[in-house]
Every structure is written in structure tokens, then in C-alpha cells.
Design a protein around this motif. Structure first.
Motif, mmCIF file in Angstrom:
data_model
loop_
_atom_site.group_PDB
_atom_site.id
_atom_site.type_symbol
_atom_site.label_atom_id
_atom_site.label_comp_id
_atom_site.label_asym_id
_atom_site.label_seq_id
_atom_site.Cartn_x
_atom_site.Cartn_y
_atom_site.Cartn_z
ATOM 1 N N THR A 1 -11.132 80.240 55.107
ATOM 2 C CA THR A 1 -9.860 80.283 55.838
ATOM 3 C C THR A 1 -9.710 79.067 56.732
ATOM 4 O O THR A 1 -8.651 78.422 56.765
ATOM 5 N N PHE A 2 -10.770 78.735 57.466
ATOM 6 C CA PHE A 2 -10.700 77.590 58.360
ATOM 7 C C PHE A 2 -10.463 76.302 57.573
ATOM 8 O O PHE A 2 -9.683 75.434 58.000
ATOM 9 N N ALA A 3 -11.127 76.168 56.430
ATOM 10 C CA ALA A 3 -10.953 74.968 55.618
ATOM 11 C C ALA A 3 -9.499 74.801 55.205
ATOM 12 O O ALA A 3 -8.958 73.692 55.226
ATOM 13 N N ASP A 4 -8.844 75.899 54.827
ATOM 14 C CA ASP A 4 -7.428 75.827 54.436
ATOM 15 C C ASP A 4 -6.561 75.367 55.599
ATOM 16 O O ASP A 4 -5.677 74.522 55.443
ATOM 17 N N LEU A 5 -6.804 75.921 56.789
ATOM 18 C CA LEU A 5 -6.015 75.545 57.959
ATOM 19 C C LEU A 5 -6.272 74.097 58.369
ATOM 20 O O LEU A 5 -5.343 73.344 58.682
ATOM 21 N N TRP A 6 -7.540 73.710 58.374
ATOM 22 C CA TRP A 6 -7.896 72.353 58.788
ATOM 23 C C TRP A 6 -7.335 71.320 57.815
ATOM 24 O O TRP A 6 -6.794 70.293 58.233
ATOM 25 N N LEU A 7 -7.453 71.613 56.522
ATOM 26 C CA LEU A 7 -6.907 70.698 55.525
ATOM 27 C C LEU A 7 -5.392 70.618 55.662
ATOM 28 O O LEU A 7 -4.805 69.530 55.569
ATOM 29 N N GLY A 8 -4.749 71.760 55.919
ATOM 30 C CA GLY A 8 -3.307 71.761 56.110
ATOM 31 C C GLY A 8 -2.900 70.936 57.310
ATOM 32 O O GLY A 8 -1.894 70.218 57.280
ATOM 33 N N ALA A 9 -3.701 70.999 58.380
ATOM 34 C CA ALA A 9 -3.402 70.205 59.566
ATOM 35 C C ALA A 9 -3.558 68.722 59.281
ATOM 36 O O ALA A 9 -2.772 67.890 59.735
ATOM 37 N N ARG A 10 -4.566 68.363 58.502
ATOM 38 C CA ARG A 10 -4.820 66.954 58.198
ATOM 39 C C ARG A 10 -3.762 66.375 57.272
ATOM 40 O O ARG A 10 -3.418 65.199 57.347
ATOM 41 N N LEU A 11 -3.234 67.199 56.374
ATOM 42 C CA LEU A 11 -2.290 66.696 55.382
ATOM 43 C C LEU A 11 -0.853 66.983 55.741
ATOM 44 O O LEU A 11 0.053 66.628 54.993
ATOM 45 N N GLY A 12 -0.644 67.665 56.876
ATOM 46 C CA GLY A 12 0.716 68.082 57.224
ATOM 47 C C GLY A 12 1.720 66.949 57.271
ATOM 48 O O GLY A 12 2.808 67.044 56.737
#
Length: 296
Positions: free
Chosen positions: A278-289
Motif C-alpha cells: 500500500t505504501f509503495a503505491d502511495l509513494w509512487l503516486g506521489a513521485r509521479l503525480g
């Protein structure tokens, strides 16, 4: 209870958030040549976990206290974590607890932000925002927050609009804002609060338990409202179960529509899921937003 050991597992993630910041004090990432090319600004007290290369030993010789040198270009991004602390977040037993699971998500962002030599802020949301960090933005500060959150009991029904609007007024440069909540509020109220934050990059983690997403209860049941303490005994199953699912899906769809209209990333988080996935999905989303918004 939150075990701080989970922070060590996050070190495998890339710490860098490649986002645009219009902060007046732009900075470089941490390098072996600490302070090279930077302008000294002031001191702050040393916190365990700070980079020892930034200790001002001359100041220590004068005062016998440890201080960290701060430079005008030391930081280039501020990450704001806003964690819902209303009573509904107390739902869920053990590892499924929404508040603890959501707190770990927010702490993870703070940990990696500090590792990347950037600033974080951590606040609890109720009727108004309550900032609980001490402006240290270090690993030691993250560990202190773990202890404080372990002593926090979610309570009250909150005012999501007022809390987010009030907090938005305190942000003075383009930042990343991470909102962690079950969003069990009127979608119009949520949208009004998020609109105030929308000039920043915003990631919303909507945290729900497996029982809320797909109740397995059938037959006679007692339902308790954690915010009002109201209790209702009823038969749950068949028509009632379908009505519950229809209302939940309608609520989720309304929230998603409003977040899309504001170009805000929203992720539905199931506390029964693996935390690090879950954290990986959120962190990746933040980086690629920013990249995704740039293509839209």
C-alpha cells in the motif's frame, strides 16, 4: 500500537520526490560535502537521528549543547501529513485499525522526506488542525511522533471543511500534502476542504477496513456509531446488505469524481492489505503525480 521497526523496512524505497517547489529557499540534496555552496542561516537543537556532520562543534565548545547548522538552501520541499483523528478512525482491531494503519502511512512519508533532507509537518485533523511535530524534520522526530501517536485516541466527529481550509492558510509555498482519512464525511464537505488545498500537490489516502468495504455480518447484529455512541440492533443481510453496499459505492464514486475534478490523487486503502504494498503505491503516486498531471 505502532511498532517503529517498520521504518527500517522503508529504507529500500527511493527517497526522492521529484516535485516542483516555489519555496523561497531552494536547496540541494544531502551530499558528502555538507554545506558546500550554501548560505548559513541559523541553528536548531540537535535531535537524535540528525546528520552528525551538521553539528556546530564551535557552538558546542561555548555552550556544551549540541546544535545543528541550518542553511538557506538546506531544504527544497515541504511534505504536510494531515491525519484524521476523529472517532470513526478508531475502528478496526489490531493491525486492521484505521488510525494506526493511516498513521504509519503518514509516518512513512515523514521518514523518507527526512532521509531526503527535506521538511515535513504532521498534524491531526478534528474540528481544526492540530500540528504535533516540533519542526525538527529528522528521524528522531519521526520516532517521537510514533510515541505521541501511540498515546492518541481518536475522538469527536470533526469538521473536515474547516480543518482543511484552516490548514491550507498556513501553507506558504507549493508543497506536497498527504491527507489520510476514512472520508466518512459528506462528499461536498470533503470537496470544499480539498479545494482549499488544491493549489498544492495533494495525495488522499482513504483508509477503510475490510469489514467496512465488504461486511460479512449476517443475521441479527448490533451496530454502534463511534462518533455519536448511538446503538442500533437490526437484521443485516439480504436487502440491508445490498443497500449498504449501494450506499458505500455511491459514496466512493462521489468522492472520486470530486477528487478527479480537482486533479487530486485519491487511493482507496484497505487495512487488510499488505502495508508495504500500500505504501509503495502511495509513494509512487506521489513521485509521479506531476508527470501524470503534465500529460493530462
Amino acid at each position: 500500537m505502532i511498532d517503529p521497526g517498520f521504518l527500517d523496512e522503508l529504507d529500500r524505497f527511493d527517497t526522492s520526490l521529484k516535485r516542483v517547489s516555489n519555496a523561497m529557499l531552494q536547496g540541494d540534496q544531502r551530499s558528502p560535502d555538507v554545506g558546500e555552496g550554501l548560505t548559513f542561516s541559523d541553528h536548531r537543537r540537535y535531535t537524535p537521528g540528525d546528520d552528525p556532520r551538521l553539528i556546530d562543534w564551535k557552538a558546542y565548545a561555548r555552550s556544551e549543547e549540541l546544535f545543528i547548522k541550518r542553511f538557506e538552501a538546506e531544504r527544497n520541499l515541504t511534505v504536510h501529513v494531515l491525519l484524521d483523528a476523529t472517532a470513526s478512525m478508531a475502528f478496526g482491531e489490531g493491525d486492521l485499525n484505521k488510525f494506526d494503519y493511516g498513521a504509519k502511512l503518514g509516518l512513512g512519508f515523514c521518514h523518507l522526506t527526512a532521509e531526503d533532507n527535506n521538511d515535513f509537518r504532521f498534524s491531526l485533523l478534528g474540528d481544526m488542525p492540530d500540528r504535533i511535530d516540533t519542526d525538527a524534520s529528522s528521524r528522531g522526530e519521526v520516532l517521537r511522533l510514533v510515541d505521541q501517536l501511540n498515546e492518541t485516541t481518536p475522538s469527536g466527529d470533526g469538521d473536515i471543511t474547516a480543518a482543511l481550509e484552516e490548514y491550507a492558510n498556513s501553507i506558504h509555498s507549493r508543497s506536497l500534502v498527504v491527507v489520510v482519512s476514512d472520508l466518512l464525511f459528506d462528499p461536498d464537505d470533503v470537496a470544499a476542504g480539498l479545494t482549499a488545498l488544491a493549489r498544492n500537490d495533494v495525495v488522499v489516502a482513504q483508509v477503510l477496513t475490510p469489514e467496512e468495504i465488504g461486511p460479512e455480518t449476517t443475521g441479527d447484529a448490533i451496530f454502534e456509531d463511534p462518533e455519536s455512541d448511538a446503538v442500533r440492533r437490526t437484521y443485516f443481510g439480504g436487502t440491508a446488505a445490498r443497500r449498504y453496499n449501494d450506499r458505500l459505492q455511491s459514496h466512493l464514486a462521489d468522492l472520486e469524481e470530486r477528487c478527479q475534478a480537482l486533479a487530486i490523487d485519491r487511493e482507496l486503502v484497505d487495512t487488510g492489505g499488505d502495508f508495504f504494498d500500500t505504501f509503495a503505491d502511495l509513494w509512487l503516486g506521489a513521485r509521479l503525480g506531476d508527470e501524470r498531471r503534465g500529460r493530462s
